[in-house]
Scaffold this active site. Sequence first.
Site, mmCIF file in Angstrom:
data_model
loop_
_atom_site.group_PDB
_atom_site.id
_atom_site.type_symbol
_atom_site.label_atom_id
_atom_site.label_comp_id
_atom_site.label_asym_id
_atom_site.label_seq_id
_atom_site.Cartn_x
_atom_site.Cartn_y
_atom_site.Cartn_z
ATOM 1 N N TYR A 1 20.385 -4.804 -10.490
ATOM 2 C CA TYR A 1 19.432 -4.607 -11.586
ATOM 3 C C TYR A 1 19.565 -5.668 -12.681
ATOM 4 O O TYR A 1 18.580 -6.331 -13.041
ATOM 5 C CB TYR A 1 19.616 -3.216 -12.194
ATOM 6 C CG TYR A 1 18.721 -2.984 -13.401
ATOM 7 C CD1 TYR A 1 17.359 -2.752 -13.236
ATOM 8 C CD2 TYR A 1 19.243 -3.011 -14.693
ATOM 9 C CE1 TYR A 1 16.531 -2.556 -14.332
ATOM 10 C CE2 TYR A 1 18.421 -2.806 -15.794
ATOM 11 C CZ TYR A 1 17.065 -2.580 -15.606
ATOM 12 O OH TYR A 1 16.267 -2.392 -16.705
ATOM 13 N N LYS B 1 16.785 -8.826 -13.902
ATOM 14 C CA LYS B 1 16.134 -9.014 -15.195
ATOM 15 C C LYS B 1 16.383 -10.429 -15.738
ATOM 16 O O LYS B 1 15.512 -11.007 -16.389
ATOM 17 C CB LYS B 1 16.619 -7.954 -16.184
ATOM 18 C CG LYS B 1 16.159 -6.545 -15.830
ATOM 19 C CD LYS B 1 14.634 -6.438 -15.741
ATOM 20 C CE LYS B 1 14.169 -5.026 -15.510
ATOM 21 N NZ LYS B 1 12.685 -4.909 -15.424
#
Length: 241
Positions: A164, A168
């Site tokens: 994750y 980003k």
Amino acid sequence: MSEQTIALVTGANKGIGYEIAAGLGTLGWRVGVGARDEERRETAVAKLRAGGVDAFGVPLDVTDDASVADAARLIEDGAGRLDVLVNNAGITGDGPQMPTTVDVATVRAAVETNVIGVIRVTNAMLPLLRRSSSPRIVNMSSGVGSLTRQTTPGTETGPISAAYTPSKTFLNAVTVQYAKELSDTNILINAACPGYCATDLNGFRGFRTPEQGAAIALRLATLPDDGPTGSFFDDAGAVPW
């Protein structure tokens, strides 16, 4: 073509995405609720309409080429253009995500949705955005993607994550590249950090509300023509890369 401002928010059937759609709707905009799940999508549309928002459902799976192409055709047929795109759909990926033990499939899934999905949707919608007089693109990122914050001792950036968090960071980098390519156009594209909001993405552990998280997206979606592009913001201002 309609003079009403037209927006599309991906992953808008719940959480921050729903609140972004609701916020844009209060401006009098027509808002497309992009979501994969038909029941949740139509429930969200009905709720938004009950609140006075001119909302419409957009079947949309950001990981599927055909679905994204169909979504672009739906908006073209219904509105003829797109003024604002908010790339909000995202996943955290399965856990745990320690780099030495993470399942590579988990990393791949996070990148497929959080990065490639954004590229897929953005590129499909660009022809419609180019027809707008003031097109805006907002990529919903996260402060955990900041390499500066990740490498600053004492800064809280959540658990170690090989899927994750890097997705980003990747999204932030892609946002900059879009801004560079589109620098000679009127399209403004920026990344937004909503903060740690209580959503099902994190098991509702966040301390901010989805409505609070949506605020930065609303600000970037309504930037003036001389506003910034290729930047990263949260409620407090610029976020370090």
